[in-house]
Design an enzyme around this catalytic site. Structure first.
Site, short mmCIF file in Angstrom:
data_model
loop_
_atom_site.label_atom_id
_atom_site.label_comp_id
_atom_site.label_asym_id
_atom_site.label_seq_id
_atom_site.Cartn_x
_atom_site.Cartn_y
_atom_site.Cartn_z
N THR A 1 0.91 -1.20 0.07
CA THR A 1 0.01 0.04 -0.09
C THR A 1 0.85 1.24 0.10
O THR A 1 2.00 1.39 0.61
CB THR A 1 -1.14 -0.17 1.06
OG1 THR A 1 -1.75 1.29 1.16
CG2 THR A 1 -0.21 -0.02 2.49
N HIS B 1 2.49 -11.59 14.09
CA HIS B 1 3.53 -12.13 14.97
C HIS B 1 3.29 -13.69 15.37
O HIS B 1 3.98 -14.39 16.02
CB HIS B 1 3.74 -11.28 16.32
CG HIS B 1 5.06 -11.10 17.12
ND1 HIS B 1 5.96 -12.09 16.58
CD2 HIS B 1 5.45 -10.34 17.77
CE1 HIS B 1 7.06 -11.86 17.20
NE2 HIS B 1 6.83 -10.88 17.94
#
Length: 449
Positions: free
Chosen positions: A368, A420
């Site tokens: 993006t 994560h």
């Protein structure tokens, strides 16, 4: 024989839609292949066409209602097209449309005079927009267009309606002492007055924009969220709730890429017919980094990690109705020119609302670029089920230290948000460092390509 019109299969993960605009009304003759209704989905708006010719006998789902794949939304009567005009004059259509309040004095003219402006043969607008303008008594020739190529959008019409209502509601002197336009001349006394609005048996969906004026003159408006905007909101909240998102940052010296583009820009366009932009460099750099750190090109399915050894890179595009992420497939197999052509075409389709489900489905990693809007730094949110997204930002000249000397270089902050749960900080940091290395030494990109 009655033919049921059902919500079609709409591609990967899409199970429902919202009825946008009916392009036909009950009693209208329809031809095979002719569009009947627009459906708003979480990714694109699509049109449902008639499978056979006939007359639209019944509309079962109204504008604004949520429908599921396979659900019946209308019924077409086969082989009675010749009876359509009579049916419409003898009986009121079952799909009621509330007569909106006039937006200016000219709307008080007779119905026959009111219908003409919405036709506006020289104006670019879809049938749905023309129908909306007709319902509000708006002359499309007076509406400023914001769409691609001078096309008038639904939002343009609603904005014009809001402005006209505000002008009519404003006091004669205008706010802050400004002068408002005088009211339009009243119609001739001989002209018959418009009939009062008839309340429908079933209220239709509210307009997307409903302006309201408070007593103290402070204005508010309510805007109905589109299905795409609602889905974007739901998915962003879901991503934050279900993924263990963390963002790491770095900065990239863009000098080498800028110089390479400067030297090759004209010849590149002459040879390939497309500009050499930054996105092809970052797409190639991301592919190179994904090959080195494959966990960022994976997704979680239950208790398993699915590693993907193909590289379908989503490119986030700010479209009129909300952010969309069309996909450049097999980016590792494409040249710089092919990537630039594909990104340019996908961006054009997004602006013109021509993206298909296929254009938006899949994707293994997303890029993006908030820099095109002036963003200096941000933390992008994951595009589930992907586990990584790279945020590009504005290029600014900043003083940096190179070989012990302070120099001014065109620098860009980059951000990598990752999940994560399966990507460790070490991998994420090294991934971003690898992107930095490839951009700062673009010859490596050419060798890898």
């Amino acid at each position: 024989m009655a033919i049921e019109v059902r919500v079609p299969e709409m591609g990967e993960s899409i199970v429902e839609a919202v009825i946008g605009n009916w392009l036909k009304r009950e009693g209208d003759a329809v031809s095979a292949g002719e569009a009947l209704v627009e459906l708003e989905t979480e990714k694109v708006n699509i049109e449902v066409a008639a499978e056979q010719s006939g007359v639209l006998e019944r509309i079962l789902k109204r504008e604004g209602e949520t429908v599921s794949v396979g659900e019946v939304i209308a019924v077409i009567a086969e082989g009675v097209a010749a009876e359509a005009p009579a049916a419409r004059t003898e009986a009121e259509p079952a799909r009621p449309v509330a007569e909106p309040q006039p937006v200016a004095a000219e709307v008080s003219a007779a119905p026959a005079e009111r219908a003409a402006p919405a036709e506006a043969p020289g104006v670019r607008a879809t049938p749905a927009v023309r129908r909306l303008a007709e319902e509000y008594g708006v002359d499309l020739r007076q509406v400023p267009a914001s769409g691609e190529g001078g096309r008038i959008t639904r939002e343009d019409v609603l904005r014009y309606v809001a402005q006209q209502r505000e002008a009519v509601a404003a006091p004669a002197g205008g706010p802050n002492g400004t002068t408002t336009a005088p009211p339009a001349a009243q119609p001739e006394p001989a002209a018959p007055p418009s009939p009062p609005p008839v309340a429908p048996a079933t209220a239709p969906a509210a307009p997307a924009m409903v302006p309201a004026m408070a007593v103290d003159g402070r204005r508010e408006e309510r805007v109905r969220m589109t299905q795409r905007r609602k889905t974007i909101a739901q998915r962003l909240v879901e991503a934050q709730r279900t993924a263990a998102m963390l963002t790491t940052f770095n900065e990239i010296d863009m000098s080498a890429v800028i110089e390479l583009r400067r030297r090759w820009r004209d010849r590149f366009r002459e040879r390939y017919g497309v500009s050499l932009g930054f996105m092809s460099f970052f797409t190639k750099a991301v592919v190179g980094a994904l090959k080195a750190f494959p966990m960022l090109n994976a997704e979680i399915q239950g208790d398993e990690i699915v590693l993907k050894y193909y590289y379908d890179i989503g490119i986030a595009v700010g479209a009129e109705e909300g952010l969309v992420v069309p996909v450049v497939r097999d980016a590792d197999r494409k040249s710089f020119a092919q990537i630039e052509r594909e990104i340019e075409e996908l961006a054009r389709k997004a602006r013109e609302r021509r993206l298909t489900i296929e254009d938006l489905s899949g994707g293994t990693f997303t890029i993006t670029n908030g820099g095109v809007f002036g963003s200096l730094l941000s933390t992008p949110i994951l595009n589930p089920p992907q586990v990584g997204i790279l945020g590009m930002h504005k290029i600014e000249e900043r003083p940096v230290v190179v070989d012990g000397q302070i120099v001014v270089r065109p620098m860009m902050y980059v951000a990598l948000t990752y999940d994560h749960r399966i990507v460790d900080g070490r991998e994420a940091v090294q991934f971003l460092v690898r992107v930095k290395e490839l951009i700062e030494d673009p010859e490596q990109l050419l060798l890898e390509a």
